[in-house]
Design an enzyme around this catalytic site. Structure first.
Site, PDB file in Angstrom:
ATOM      1  N   GLY A  83      -9.280 -25.314   4.118  1.00 39.50           N
ATOM      2  CA  GLY A  83      -9.695 -25.427   2.731  1.00 39.50           C
ATOM      3  C   GLY A  83      -9.542 -26.804   2.104  1.00 39.50           C
ATOM      4  N   GLU A  84      -9.084 -27.814   2.876  1.00 41.73           N
ATOM      5  CA  GLU A  84      -8.874 -29.145   2.294  1.00 41.73           C
ATOM      6  C   GLU A  84      -9.965 -30.149   2.669  1.00 41.73           C
ATOM      7  OE1 GLU A  84      -4.048 -29.382   1.677  1.00 41.73           O
ATOM      8  OE2 GLU A  84      -4.913 -30.346   3.451  1.00 41.73           O
ATOM      9  N   ARG A 142     -13.140 -27.272  13.597  1.00 40.45           N
ATOM     10  CA  ARG A 142     -13.718 -26.208  12.768  1.00 40.45           C
ATOM     11  C   ARG A 142     -12.806 -24.989  12.678  1.00 40.45           C
ATOM     12  NH1 ARG A 142     -17.818 -25.103   9.020  1.00 40.45           N
ATOM     13  NH2 ARG A 142     -18.572 -22.983   9.282  1.00 40.45           N
ATOM     14  N   LEU A 190     -24.083 -30.551   2.916  1.00 35.73           N
ATOM     15  CA  LEU A 190     -24.262 -30.759   1.478  1.00 35.73           C
ATOM     16  C   LEU A 190     -23.009 -31.279   0.783  1.00 35.73           C
ATOM     17  CD1 LEU A 190     -26.450 -27.670   0.586  1.00 35.73           C
ATOM     18  CD2 LEU A 190     -27.169 -30.040   0.851  1.00 35.73           C
ATOM     19  N   GLU A 191     -21.814 -30.884   1.238  1.00 35.79           N
ATOM     20  CA  GLU A 191     -20.607 -31.358   0.562  1.00 35.79           C
ATOM     21  C   GLU A 191     -20.409 -32.862   0.717  1.00 35.79           C
ATOM     22  OE1 GLU A 191     -17.408 -28.859   1.800  1.00 35.79           O
ATOM     23  OE2 GLU A 191     -17.925 -27.282   0.372  1.00 35.79           O
ATOM     24  N   GLU A 241     -17.651 -19.328   3.398  1.00 37.59           N
ATOM     25  CA  GLU A 241     -18.136 -18.393   2.384  1.00 37.59           C
ATOM     26  C   GLU A 241     -17.123 -18.233   1.248  1.00 37.59           C
ATOM     27  OE1 GLU A 241     -18.004 -17.757   5.589  1.00 37.59           O
ATOM     28  OE2 GLU A 241     -20.088 -17.567   6.236  1.00 37.59           O
TER      29      GLU A 241
END
Length: 740
Positions: free
Chosen positions: A302-303, A262, A329-330, A53
């Site tokens: 975050g990478e 994760r 989607l990324e 998020e």
């Protein structure tokens, strides 16, 4: 109910802190105690639970900032990993990153009083009844963006419909990811749920770059990314790390596996698995790698998004274990062939769309994973075709971010943002006193037209630069203007008439009046009795500084300034900083919105509910840095500290940010503060940045390190504004000199 639950919440926070001491560092924020940093009112508070998020919030916040650069950004998150990611992704973008308060009224109110946001934006599925209710009661816009209720969560939510219905009445809009999610929100009682699209479709691959170390390790190799792998959901379920390592064994040694668990707490467990299998690996957080390891363990937060650019094949975790899947989607936006297992319940519509377009590679069990990876490693054309199909599906769904930005901007502004509601009885007394003062005042007319420049709030609206701007435009038009001002906090009490460009003296004139004198745009009359001072000045026009509540002079044109960042100033004094309520705009001849870089439809609607007076938009225009004595400063600002004493100090920080200036430290003093030597003892930097008004209050012995920012104004359609002012002050009954 809240009191009964409090002991359990305390025990929960204590347990989390004992498990991870880092949890204790933000414990005050969870009770609503934010860091003591100045905040800019009128910003947007984005709440994102965890890392996923946070990444979406950063994307949305950047889009909002490009639309409203004057708006401050505040970000709250719930998890440790989420806050780490937020600090990284919002660096240089957010004014403040903090842990979200527990959902108790007192904690939520503390945060709202500190931030005074214009909008609270909730990412995805966070339903907090007190946060929702208190945000709306404070006058904020409230939106849920990228909302979703997954197949897994829906059976748990549905029986609690009555409970959720009360909370879901509050959001102004709920922008759900898809039609299924919107229908589920409506079934729970949300009256304003609609399809807004999925923010992840708007992911921009060109905006991120894989870390240098990772690119070096991957150079010249076939790369398989196992993304967001998950542990078993129950005994007998699949451990995706084990499934991935089993699939790696038969693959050629030139294949590099980038393993990305994760959850951060799984990084060490994944490393132990690699050691037990005897695989050569390196952790991303280790020193520079040597050689070519079989596995790169991406043990950072975050990478992953940027690392997808290096992949040849991607396996999306959470789809073999019973976890409901993760968003694909990324990697799709990068045009990568993505392998998924059968567990995609949380993203059912995305799963259907990609399968229908043959844009994803489905497998039914962990046993099929190795063969699927091997097939696409050996078939570059096949994986490129699937990747291109995935890119096309993702591109066709773009636009959710733009819709969310438009939704934030369109929600009407409500004048209910009262910081201290318990002071309302005193507010009634203040209002009564203002009404009586206005009724009893004997208004006198000057020998030349009077143009009042004022506001509803006690400072902070930008009146000083506007008065200077107006006086200069009048002079350029051939008029002979004079400025009338009170001379707030000056030591002298006798009236003073200072010629344009005369000696500026804060003791005799006051700080703001001294600025008027030094800028040399008009004669300046200073005194409590503006009528008496004006009799000594020959002028064609008088500009009455801070005159909207100065009842003793008749005005020919009342210009009222409204700060776009804090239009209602927290309510009428003493509840807030407003002298009068917003309804007083009905007396205005012209309304000017300051600190606004775009037309503001929501604020304009609030103004139009009160008055049809012409409305103009303006913003500060930095004119350059000057030394304390007024000479130009063109040196470096690196390592400088900043200080100010303003009614709304955070606006100065926002101006510095717009110039790309980031002070090493910031110091806040009371409005119109008279500085002394002791104030500068805690500021160690060789260069100190401040405002022009503050520079006037710095004594000469302390001024050698001080430089100030000179401010002018940009006003949209300013010739129309000037023509309107002149038309309202063109009566033939005026003369150009005072009566004898």
């Amino acid at each position: 109910m809240e009191a009964l639950a409090l002991p359990f919440i305390v025990l929960y926070l204590l347990r989390r802190g004992l498990q991870n001491p880092e949890y204790f560092r933000g414990i005050g924020e969870r009770w609503g105690r934010l860091p003591e940093e100045p905040t800019v009112p009128g910003g947007v508070w984005f709440h994102a639970v965890s890392v996923g998020e946070v990444l979406l919030a950063a994307q949305l916040a950047r889009a909002w900032k490009s639309e409203r650069p004057e708006s401050a950004i505040y970000v709250s998150t719930t998890t440790l990993a989420g806050k780490r990611a937020a600090r990284q992704r919002f660096e240089g973008l957010a004014e403040l990153v903090f842990y979200a308060p527990i959902d108790y009224r007192f904690a939520v109110r503390r945060v709202l009083r500190r931030l005074r946001p214009s909008a609270v934006v909730i990412l995805e599925t966070e339903i907090w009844p007190n946060l929702y209710r208190e945000a709306k009661r404070s006058g904020c816009a409230l939106l849920v963006v990228n909302g979703r209720i997954s197949d897994k969560a829906w059976p748990r939510y549905r029986p609690l419909g009555r409970f959720f219905q009360a909370a879901l009445q509050w959001p102004d809009r709920i922008l759900a990811q898809d039609a299924i999610a919107a229908a589920r929100y409506r079934a729970l009682g949300a009256p304003r749920a609609e399809v807004g699209g999925n923010l992840k479709y708007d992911f921009d691959p060109s905006a991120v770059r894989a870390p240098e170390q990772v690119r070096k390790i991957a150079q010249g190799r076939v790369v398989w990314i196992a993304a967001s792998t998950m542990p078993p959901a129950f005994d007998g379920d699949i451990d995706e790390d084990d499934a991935v390592l089993d699939a790696l064994a038969p693959l050629p040694p030139e294949v590099l596996l980038i393993l990305v668990p994760r959850k951060p707490e799984r990084f060490d467990a994944a490393a132990r698995k690699l050691e037990q299998r005897g695989l050569s690996y390196i952790r991303r957080t280790q020193a520079q790698a040597a050689g070519k390891p079989r596995v790169l363990l991406l043990d950072t937060v975050g990478e992953l998004s940027a690392t997808f650019a290096l992949a040849d094949v991607v396996f999306m975790g959470g789809t073999l274990a019973a976890r409901g899947g993760h968003n694909i989607l990324e990697p799709a936006a990068f045009g990568k062939a993505v392998i998924i297992g059968p567990k995609m319940q949380n993203f059912a519509e995305i799963d259907r769309e990609f399968r229908a377009a043959s844009a994803v590679v489905p497998i039914t069990s962990a046993a099929e994973l190795g063969a699927a990876v091997a097939r696409f490693i050996a078939d570059p054309a096949g994986r490129a075709a699937i990747g291109e199909a995935a890119r096309n599906v993702a591109a066709a769904k773009r636009g959710a971010t733009r819709r969310a930005v438009e939704a934030i901007a369109a929600i009407p502004v409500l004048p209910r943002h009262v910081r201290y509601p318990w002071l309302r009885p005193f507010t009634w007394l203040w209002r009564a006193g203002m009404s009586l003062d206005r009724f009893l005042a004997a208004r006198r007319r000057l020998h030349a037209p009077v143009i009042s420049v004022g506001g509803l709030s006690m400072g902070g609206a930008g009146k000083t630069p506007f008065v200077l701007w107006l006086a200069e435009r009048l002079r350029e038009s051939g008029a002979k203007p004079a400025i009338l001002t009170r001379g707030y906090r000056r030591a002298a009490t006798h009236p003073v008439v200072a010629p344009a460009g005369g000696e500026a003296n804060r003791e005799c004139q006051g700080d703001e009046a001294a600025i008027f004198v030094r800028r040399a745009v008009a004669t300046v009359g200073i005194g409590a009795d503006r009528y008496a001072v004006a009799q000594k000045i020959a002028a064609t026009h008088f500009v009455l500084d801070d005159g909207f509540q100065h009842w003793r002079l008749q005005r020919d044109c009342d210009i009222v300034l409204i700060d776009a960042l804090d239009p209602f100033a927290g309510g009428v004094f003493p509840s807030g900083r407003a002298r009068e309520g917003f309804e007083s705009l009905a007396r205005a001849d012209v309304v000017v919105v300051t600190r606004s870089y775009r037309p503001n439809a929501a604020l304009e609607a609030a103004v139009r509910a009160v008055t049809n007076a012409p409305l103009f938009y303006s913003r500060p225009a930095p004119a350059g840095w000057r030394r304390w004595d007024g000479t130009c400063y063109e040196g470096s600002l690196d390592g400088a500290e900043a200080f100010c004493g303003l009614a709304n100090p955070a606006t100065f920080w926002l101006t510095l940010e717009s110039l790309g200036v980031r002070p090493a430290r910031k110091h806040v003093f009371p409005d119109h503060h008279r500085y002394a030597h002791r104030d500068f003892e805690r500021m160690a930097a060789p260069l100190l940045l401040t405002t022009e008004k503050d520079a006037m209050n710095v004594p000469p012995p302390c001024a050698e390190r001080v430089v100030y920012l000179e401010i002018s104004m940009d006003i949209d359609n300013w010739p129309d504004l000037l023509a309107l002012v002149l038309s309202k002050s063109s009566s033939q009954r005026f003369t150009s000199s005072p009566p004898p």
